[in-house]
Design a protein around this motif. Structure first.
Motif, mmCIF file in Angstrom:
data_model
loop_
_atom_site.group_PDB
_atom_site.id
_atom_site.type_symbol
_atom_site.label_atom_id
_atom_site.label_comp_id
_atom_site.label_asym_id
_atom_site.label_seq_id
_atom_site.Cartn_x
_atom_site.Cartn_y
_atom_site.Cartn_z
ATOM 1 N N GLY A 1 0.817 -1.205 0.000
ATOM 2 C CA GLY A 1 0.000 0.000 0.000
ATOM 3 C C GLY A 1 0.849 1.254 0.000
ATOM 4 O O GLY A 1 0.565 2.222 -0.724
ATOM 5 N N MET A 2 1.914 1.245 0.796
ATOM 6 C CA MET A 2 2.820 2.394 0.838
ATOM 7 C C MET A 2 3.492 2.604 -0.512
ATOM 8 O O MET A 2 3.689 3.741 -0.953
ATOM 9 C CB MET A 2 3.873 2.187 1.922
ATOM 10 N N ALA A 3 3.857 1.498 -1.171
ATOM 11 C CA ALA A 3 4.510 1.604 -2.481
ATOM 12 C C ALA A 3 3.595 2.294 -3.481
ATOM 13 O O ALA A 3 4.017 3.205 -4.205
ATOM 14 C CB ALA A 3 4.898 0.216 -2.983
ATOM 15 N N VAL A 4 2.335 1.871 -3.523
ATOM 16 C CA VAL A 4 1.369 2.495 -4.437
ATOM 17 C C VAL A 4 1.173 3.958 -4.067
ATOM 18 O O VAL A 4 1.161 4.843 -4.931
ATOM 19 C CB VAL A 4 0.023 1.744 -4.399
ATOM 20 N N GLY A 5 1.045 4.245 -2.770
ATOM 21 C CA GLY A 5 0.825 5.611 -2.308
ATOM 22 C C GLY A 5 1.961 6.544 -2.663
ATOM 23 O O GLY A 5 1.743 7.660 -3.151
ATOM 24 N N VAL A 6 3.196 6.098 -2.450
ATOM 25 C CA VAL A 6 4.330 6.986 -2.694
ATOM 26 C C VAL A 6 4.517 7.221 -4.193
ATOM 27 O O VAL A 6 4.897 8.330 -4.620
ATOM 28 C CB VAL A 6 5.621 6.410 -2.056
ATOM 29 N N VAL A 7 4.210 6.208 -5.023
ATOM 30 C CA VAL A 7 4.313 6.392 -6.475
ATOM 31 C C VAL A 7 3.260 7.391 -6.962
ATOM 32 O O VAL A 7 3.550 8.286 -7.765
ATOM 33 C CB VAL A 7 4.168 5.040 -7.202
ATOM 34 N N TYR A 8 2.032 7.268 -6.463
ATOM 35 C CA TYR A 8 0.987 8.208 -6.889
ATOM 36 C C TYR A 8 1.211 9.596 -6.296
ATOM 37 O O TYR A 8 0.820 10.605 -6.903
ATOM 38 C CB TYR A 8 -0.395 7.664 -6.521
ATOM 39 N N ALA A 9 1.845 9.668 -5.130
ATOM 40 C CA ALA A 9 2.199 10.972 -4.576
ATOM 41 C C ALA A 9 3.208 11.664 -5.474
ATOM 42 O O ALA A 9 3.111 12.866 -5.748
ATOM 43 C CB ALA A 9 2.765 10.811 -3.161
ATOM 44 N N GLY A 10 4.192 10.900 -5.953
ATOM 45 C CA GLY A 10 5.154 11.454 -6.895
ATOM 46 C C GLY A 10 4.509 11.848 -8.208
ATOM 47 O O GLY A 10 4.870 12.859 -8.815
ATOM 48 N N LEU A 11 3.525 11.068 -8.631
ATOM 49 C CA LEU A 11 2.822 11.372 -9.882
ATOM 50 C C LEU A 11 2.035 12.672 -9.778
ATOM 51 O O LEU A 11 2.053 13.506 -10.680
ATOM 52 C CB LEU A 11 1.881 10.219 -10.219
ATOM 53 N N THR A 12 1.318 12.861 -8.647
ATOM 54 C CA THR A 12 0.527 14.078 -8.475
ATOM 55 C C THR A 12 1.415 15.314 -8.385
ATOM 56 O O THR A 12 0.968 16.425 -8.678
ATOM 57 C CB THR A 12 -0.355 13.993 -7.215
ATOM 58 N N ALA A 13 2.662 15.113 -7.978
ATOM 59 C CA ALA A 13 3.606 16.230 -7.923
ATOM 60 C C ALA A 13 4.309 16.442 -9.258
ATOM 61 O O ALA A 13 5.245 17.228 -9.359
ATOM 62 C CB ALA A 13 4.639 15.985 -6.825
ATOM 63 N N GLN A 14 3.833 15.683 -10.284
ATOM 64 C CA GLN A 14 4.389 15.771 -11.644
ATOM 65 C C GLN A 14 5.886 15.490 -11.644
ATOM 66 O O GLN A 14 6.683 16.186 -12.264
ATOM 67 C CB GLN A 14 4.102 17.140 -12.257
ATOM 68 N N ASN A 15 6.211 14.419 -10.905
ATOM 69 C CA ASN A 15 7.607 14.016 -10.831
ATOM 70 C C ASN A 15 8.035 13.379 -12.148
ATOM 71 O O ASN A 15 7.374 12.489 -12.656
ATOM 72 C CB ASN A 15 7.776 13.010 -9.678
ATOM 73 N N ALA A 16 9.149 13.806 -12.690
ATOM 74 C CA ALA A 16 9.571 13.362 -14.025
ATOM 75 C C ALA A 16 9.889 11.876 -14.093
ATOM 76 O O ALA A 16 9.781 11.260 -15.150
ATOM 77 C CB ALA A 16 10.799 14.158 -14.463
ATOM 78 N N ALA A 17 10.287 11.285 -12.985
ATOM 79 C CA ALA A 17 10.691 9.881 -13.000
ATOM 80 C C ALA A 17 9.513 8.926 -12.901
ATOM 81 O O ALA A 17 9.683 7.725 -13.013
ATOM 82 C CB ALA A 17 11.673 9.608 -11.856
ATOM 83 N N ILE A 18 8.305 9.451 -12.687
ATOM 84 C CA ILE A 18 7.126 8.606 -12.509
ATOM 85 C C ILE A 18 6.054 9.009 -13.517
ATOM 86 O O ILE A 18 5.619 10.154 -13.534
ATOM 87 C CB ILE A 18 6.579 8.714 -11.074
ATOM 88 N N SER A 19 5.622 8.070 -14.333
ATOM 89 C CA SER A 19 4.588 8.343 -15.338
ATOM 90 C C SER A 19 3.264 7.733 -14.898
ATOM 91 O O SER A 19 3.219 6.879 -14.002
ATOM 92 C CB SER A 19 4.999 7.748 -16.687
ATOM 93 N N ILE A 20 2.182 8.178 -15.536
ATOM 94 C CA ILE A 20 0.867 7.608 -15.240
ATOM 95 C C ILE A 20 0.863 6.119 -15.543
ATOM 96 O O ILE A 20 0.375 5.295 -14.758
ATOM 97 C CB ILE A 20 -0.227 8.316 -16.074
ATOM 98 N N ALA A 21 1.446 5.749 -16.675
ATOM 99 C CA ALA A 21 1.486 4.339 -17.056
ATOM 100 C C ALA A 21 2.315 3.525 -16.077
ATOM 101 O O ALA A 21 1.966 2.392 -15.731
ATOM 102 C CB ALA A 21 2.050 4.196 -18.469
#
Length: 256
Positions: free
Chosen positions: A122-142
């Motif tokens: 759960g934490m893994a999913v949360g931290v990835v989506y947190a990075g996504l919402t911050a428009q982090n370049a290393a994390i894409s929607i896909a």
């Protein structure tokens, strides 16, 4: 984003629902295969979805870009080691409870054992989506979706591995399903809490990505791999591990 947080939980629900459609419990070989498959998915997700992005986030450190990933990885290992000692639980094929002494029945402690390793997922999913919402370049929607889907795929056998043996031990189908569902409910909760704390998370994103990776790999090495190797010699767990690893690797690279 809401769907991305719920997809892993839906995998657990579908797996736990197998108790309503399957008359017999899972054979040892099937349990080994499912456990090996889940291990492979988690191992690949830890590397491609978490550790690699963590190091990409730290490129400014040059040759030392591995340091945040290494530090976070060890924090994740130690965190799960702590939970392993403070939460009473028992593993599927064991008769010896772990953690502090408790008056909880076997069904509850089996559920807690599965819940333990759903927390880092759960934490893994949360931290990835947190990075996504911050428009982090290393994390894409896909890439974020690939992680959610990969964890959901490994949660399906996980839900079945919990609910079916519980029913075979005399627990009613409804109660066995409920235990399976509860074990997975911690995932969207942990993911949501992580996202709500995103203002504090983004500056230390590399550490948290690798923290989740360390916690997940702790579960793989400490629990899942030993379970798939118990009993008479068989290679089915290893083959299923390779299949799960390959599938998650392909999902992450193809969708990421």
């Amino acid at each position: 984003m809401t769907l991305g947080l719920l997809i892993p939980f839906m995998g657990t629900l579908l797996g736990a629902a197998c108790v309503f459609f399957m008359k017999n419990g899972l054979s040892d070989n099937v349990q080994r295969a499912l456990t090996g498959f889940a291990s492979g998915v988690m191992a690949a997700a830890s590397i491609w979805s978490l550790i690699v992005p963590a190091m990409e986030q730290s490129k400014s450190l040059g040759r030392l870009s591995f340091l945040p990933a290494a530090a976070g990885f060890w924090l994740g290992i130690l965190f799960l080691l702590l939970l392993d000692h403070v939460i009473p639980h028992i593993h599927q094929k064991s008769q010896q409870p772990e953690g502090p002494k408790s008056k909880l029945d076997r069904s509850a402690m089996l559920t807690l054992a599965v819940t333990l390793h759903n927390i880092p997922e759960g934490m893994a999913v949360g931290v990835v989506y947190a990075g996504l919402t911050a428009q982090n370049a290393a994390i894409s929607i896909a890439g974020a979706f690939a992680l959610s889907l990969g964890i959901a795929i490994q949660n399906f056998p996980e839900g079945a591995i919990l609910s079916l043996p519980l029913h075979s031990e005399g627990v009613s189908k409804g109660k066995a399903f409920l235990y399976g569902a509860l074990s997975g409910a911690v995932e969207p909760a942990a993911a949501l809490l992580t996202i709500l704390a995103s203002a504090f998370i983004i500056p230390i994103l590399p550490y948290l990505l690798s923290f989740a990776a360390g916690a997940m790999l702790y579960v793989v090495v400490e629990e899942l791999i030993p379970e798939m190797s118990q009993g008479g010699h068989s290679n089915i767990g290893v083959i299923a591990f390779a299949a799960g690893f390959t599938l998650m690797m392909a999902l992450d690279v193809a969708l990421g």
